[in-house]
Motif scaffolding. Sequence first.
Motif, PDB file in Angstrom:
ATOM      1  N   LEU A  62      79.583 -27.146  -2.264  1.00 17.74           N
ATOM      2  CA  LEU A  62      79.531 -26.229  -3.411  1.00 17.74           C
ATOM      3  C   LEU A  62      80.544 -25.096  -3.267  1.00 17.74           C
ATOM      4  O   LEU A  62      80.881 -24.443  -4.240  1.00 17.74           O
ATOM      5  CB  LEU A  62      78.129 -25.605  -3.533  1.00 17.74           C
ATOM      6  CG  LEU A  62      77.008 -26.485  -4.087  1.00 17.74           C
ATOM      7  CD1 LEU A  62      75.655 -25.824  -3.846  1.00 17.74           C
ATOM      8  CD2 LEU A  62      77.205 -26.714  -5.579  1.00 17.74           C
ATOM      9  N   GLY A  63      80.967 -24.849  -2.014  1.00 17.87           N
ATOM     10  CA  GLY A  63      81.908 -23.768  -1.769  1.00 17.87           C
ATOM     11  C   GLY A  63      81.250 -22.426  -1.504  1.00 17.87           C
ATOM     12  O   GLY A  63      81.930 -21.407  -1.381  1.00 17.87           O
ATOM     13  N   THR A  64      79.904 -22.405  -1.415  1.00 19.31           N
ATOM     14  CA  THR A  64      79.249 -21.124  -1.133  1.00 19.31           C
ATOM     15  C   THR A  64      79.356 -20.763   0.345  1.00 19.31           C
ATOM     16  O   THR A  64      79.238 -19.602   0.713  1.00 19.31           O
ATOM     17  CB  THR A  64      77.763 -21.138  -1.541  1.00 19.31           C
ATOM     18  OG1 THR A  64      77.158 -22.327  -1.039  1.00 19.31           O
ATOM     19  CG2 THR A  64      77.611 -21.116  -3.047  1.00 19.31           C
ATOM     20  N   VAL A  65      79.549 -21.757   1.207  1.00 19.17           N
ATOM     21  CA  VAL A  65      79.901 -21.494   2.603  1.00 19.17           C
ATOM     22  C   VAL A  65      81.315 -22.032   2.796  1.00 19.17           C
ATOM     23  O   VAL A  65      81.617 -23.155   2.418  1.00 19.17           O
ATOM     24  CB  VAL A  65      78.923 -22.176   3.593  1.00 19.17           C
ATOM     25  CG1 VAL A  65      79.481 -22.174   5.001  1.00 19.17           C
ATOM     26  CG2 VAL A  65      77.574 -21.476   3.577  1.00 19.17           C
TER      27      VAL A  65
ATOM     28  N   ALA B 202      70.122 -21.747  -7.118  1.00 17.59           N
ATOM     29  CA  ALA B 202      69.998 -20.332  -6.748  1.00 17.59           C
ATOM     30  C   ALA B 202      70.640 -20.104  -5.387  1.00 17.59           C
ATOM     31  O   ALA B 202      70.769 -21.031  -4.597  1.00 17.59           O
ATOM     32  CB  ALA B 202      68.525 -19.944  -6.698  1.00 17.59           C
ATOM     33  N   THR B 203      71.046 -18.874  -5.130  1.00 13.97           N
ATOM     34  CA  THR B 203      71.615 -18.584  -3.813  1.00 13.97           C
ATOM     35  C   THR B 203      70.498 -18.596  -2.769  1.00 13.97           C
ATOM     36  O   THR B 203      69.326 -18.427  -3.095  1.00 13.97           O
ATOM     37  CB  THR B 203      72.296 -17.201  -3.806  1.00 13.97           C
ATOM     38  OG1 THR B 203      71.415 -16.287  -4.430  1.00 13.97           O
ATOM     39  CG2 THR B 203      73.630 -17.259  -4.505  1.00 13.97           C
ATOM     40  N   TYR B 204      70.881 -18.822  -1.528  1.00 14.07           N
ATOM     41  CA  TYR B 204      69.900 -18.895  -0.458  1.00 14.07           C
ATOM     42  C   TYR B 204      69.332 -17.516  -0.149  1.00 14.07           C
ATOM     43  O   TYR B 204      70.055 -16.533  -0.104  1.00 14.07           O
ATOM     44  CB  TYR B 204      70.555 -19.429   0.810  1.00 14.07           C
ATOM     45  CG  TYR B 204      70.958 -20.878   0.717  1.00 14.07           C
ATOM     46  CD1 TYR B 204      70.003 -21.863   0.510  1.00 14.07           C
ATOM     47  CD2 TYR B 204      72.282 -21.260   0.839  1.00 14.07           C
ATOM     48  CE1 TYR B 204      70.361 -23.197   0.435  1.00 14.07           C
ATOM     49  CE2 TYR B 204      72.652 -22.592   0.763  1.00 14.07           C
ATOM     50  CZ  TYR B 204      71.683 -23.557   0.557  1.00 14.07           C
ATOM     51  OH  TYR B 204      72.040 -24.869   0.483  1.00 14.07           O
TER      52      TYR B 204
ATOM     53  N   ARG C  17      71.478 -28.348   4.383  1.00 18.39           N
ATOM     54  CA  ARG C  17      71.773 -27.197   3.516  1.00 18.39           C
ATOM     55  C   ARG C  17      73.239 -26.803   3.625  1.00 18.39           C
ATOM     56  O   ARG C  17      73.905 -26.520   2.630  1.00 18.39           O
ATOM     57  CB  ARG C  17      70.900 -25.990   3.900  1.00 18.39           C
ATOM     58  CG  ARG C  17      69.474 -26.054   3.435  1.00 18.39           C
ATOM     59  CD  ARG C  17      68.830 -24.675   3.440  1.00 18.39           C
ATOM     60  NE  ARG C  17      68.954 -24.006   4.731  1.00 18.39           N
ATOM     61  CZ  ARG C  17      68.084 -24.129   5.726  1.00 18.39           C
ATOM     62  NH1 ARG C  17      67.026 -24.893   5.583  1.00 18.39           N
ATOM     63  NH2 ARG C  17      68.261 -23.493   6.868  1.00 18.39           N
ATOM     64  N   LEU C  18      73.756 -26.776   4.869  1.00 20.53           N
ATOM     65  CA  LEU C  18      75.164 -26.412   5.049  1.00 20.53           C
ATOM     66  C   LEU C  18      76.080 -27.432   4.389  1.00 20.53           C
ATOM     67  O   LEU C  18      77.122 -27.072   3.833  1.00 20.53           O
ATOM     68  CB  LEU C  18      75.501 -26.295   6.546  1.00 20.53           C
ATOM     69  CG  LEU C  18      74.911 -25.082   7.261  1.00 20.53           C
ATOM     70  CD1 LEU C  18      75.286 -25.110   8.733  1.00 20.53           C
ATOM     71  CD2 LEU C  18      75.388 -23.793   6.618  1.00 20.53           C
ATOM     72  N   GLY C  19      75.678 -28.717   4.444  1.00 18.23           N
ATOM     73  CA  GLY C  19      76.459 -29.754   3.774  1.00 18.23           C
ATOM     74  C   GLY C  19      76.575 -29.455   2.287  1.00 18.23           C
ATOM     75  O   GLY C  19      77.674 -29.473   1.720  1.00 18.23           O
ATOM     76  N   SER C  20      75.442 -29.161   1.654  1.00 13.03           N
ATOM     77  CA  SER C  20      75.463 -28.808   0.228  1.00 13.03           C
ATOM     78  C   SER C  20      76.319 -27.571  -0.006  1.00 13.03           C
ATOM     79  O   SER C  20      77.141 -27.530  -0.924  1.00 13.03           O
ATOM     80  CB  SER C  20      74.042 -28.528  -0.271  1.00 13.03           C
ATOM     81  OG  SER C  20      73.278 -29.701  -0.261  1.00 13.03           O
TER      82      SER C  20
ATOM     83  N   GLY D  43      75.350 -31.483  -9.242  1.00 12.00           N
ATOM     84  CA  GLY D  43      75.135 -31.985 -10.593  1.00 12.00           C
ATOM     85  C   GLY D  43      75.781 -33.330 -10.849  1.00 12.00           C
ATOM     86  O   GLY D  43      75.779 -33.811 -11.979  1.00 12.00           O
ATOM     87  N   THR D  44      76.359 -33.958  -9.796  1.00 12.16           N
ATOM     88  CA  THR D  44      76.941 -35.290 -10.019  1.00 12.16           C
ATOM     89  C   THR D  44      75.840 -36.323 -10.248  1.00 12.16           C
ATOM     90  O   THR D  44      76.071 -37.349 -10.853  1.00 12.16           O
ATOM     91  CB  THR D  44      77.812 -35.749  -8.835  1.00 12.16           C
ATOM     92  OG1 THR D  44      77.149 -35.400  -7.620  1.00 12.16           O
ATOM     93  CG2 THR D  44      79.164 -35.079  -8.847  1.00 12.16           C
ATOM     94  N   ILE D  45      74.631 -36.029  -9.705  1.00 10.15           N
ATOM     95  CA  ILE D  45      73.467 -36.856 -10.023  1.00 10.15           C
ATOM     96  C   ILE D  45      72.419 -35.931 -10.614  1.00 10.15           C
ATOM     97  O   ILE D  45      72.213 -34.830 -10.110  1.00 10.15           O
ATOM     98  CB  ILE D  45      72.898 -37.547  -8.760  1.00 10.15           C
ATOM     99  CG1 ILE D  45      73.880 -38.587  -8.230  1.00 10.15           C
ATOM    100  CG2 ILE D  45      71.564 -38.210  -9.057  1.00 10.15           C
ATOM    101  CD1 ILE D  45      73.430 -39.260  -6.954  1.00 10.15           C
ATOM    102  N   GLY D  46      71.781 -36.370 -11.677  1.00  6.80           N
ATOM    103  CA  GLY D  46      70.741 -35.545 -12.280  1.00  6.80           C
ATOM    104  C   GLY D  46      69.927 -36.401 -13.215  1.00  6.80           C
ATOM    105  O   GLY D  46      70.160 -37.607 -13.305  1.00  6.80           O
TER     106      GLY D  46
END
Lengths: 180, 182
Positions: free
Chosen positions: B70-73, A2-4, B63-66, A73-76
């Motif tokens: 992911l490309g959201t930031v 989900a988005t932050y 969080r910023l790393g993720s 999703g590279t680990i799940g």
Amino acid sequence: MATYTVKRIVLESYFVLLIAAVLSLLAGFLLQENLERILRLVMLIALVPPINDMGGNIGCIVGARLATALHLGTIGPGRGRKHLRRNIWGSMISGILSFGVAGVVLILLKPLGFPSWVAPVFFLAGIFQTTIAVFVSVWLAFIAFREGLDPDNVVAPIITSVCDVSGVASLLLAVKMLGI
Amino acid sequence: MAEMGGMIRQSVTILVLCALADFLTGGVLEGMKAKFSLLPGLLVMLPPLVDLRGNIGSALGSRLGSALHLGTVKPRLAMTEALKVNILSSLILSVIASATIGLISWVLCLLMDLPGVSLACLLFIAVFSGVLSGVAITLLTVLISIASFRGGWDPDNVTGPVTTTLGDIVTVLSILFAVMIW
């Protein structure tokens, strides 16, 4: 993923941070009061902050990398075993190597009054501390993700508190094993 | 996702640098902390406050790393929505979690019959230093994660250790400053 939202981050983190703060207060009380009694060797007390901090740092790195992999999703569940294995081994090697380098620094500091047993104790305790930091972080990341929490918010605060306790335990174990 | 060699090289570099900084600043910080023994309540809340700063910073970095992966930031210094949410959350957490620690420490002092420091004093020191170090570490964390991503380093290997190590120093200095003002 989900988005932050501010609400989600604040709510999730607040409780995790509170748990970490209470652990830190307790560790402060229990250990600080008894530290000099538990660690009868004065030099051992000087090793407590660096081993705690290095353990926490290793845990933070593992947690951050696993959280990214879980989000991507590279680990799940049932996938990415190879990726996970590489992460665990890479982190173990990094941690042990870093404790090795730190041990060498302690040997170089010998003229400043560090006795010669300090470096081997620090290195051996570092191996225990690395193992705990890596495996507890992996476990925390998976539990958090499974429960629908963001591992990015959970692993770092908890693992740093855990390492504050396991650091002292690792030093005691190392001293015992080396018979000092 | 970096290969294992890159992962190890990056983590070891950061871990060793932070350990060296720890060795170097450890003595100075301990000396500063000794000054706080004048206010018993402050000594109680010092470890959780220092840990809190590192925890908020490394969670933000994580969080910023993720988000960068992911490309959201985006790895640019532009105030996107996702970045704004992350920064704002860290600042809000700095205020409310610091205040909570001030409150818990005050209650603990009462329970343990430690010589009184007023609730107002503990709250002021906790929140003031929390905001001061919170702003500094939040900005640093954002800069470090974007810079390392652009430089081809995995921010996940960098931000946690660097923010906790810098956080220790910045927090002790901010608390010292808060005490001087009070």
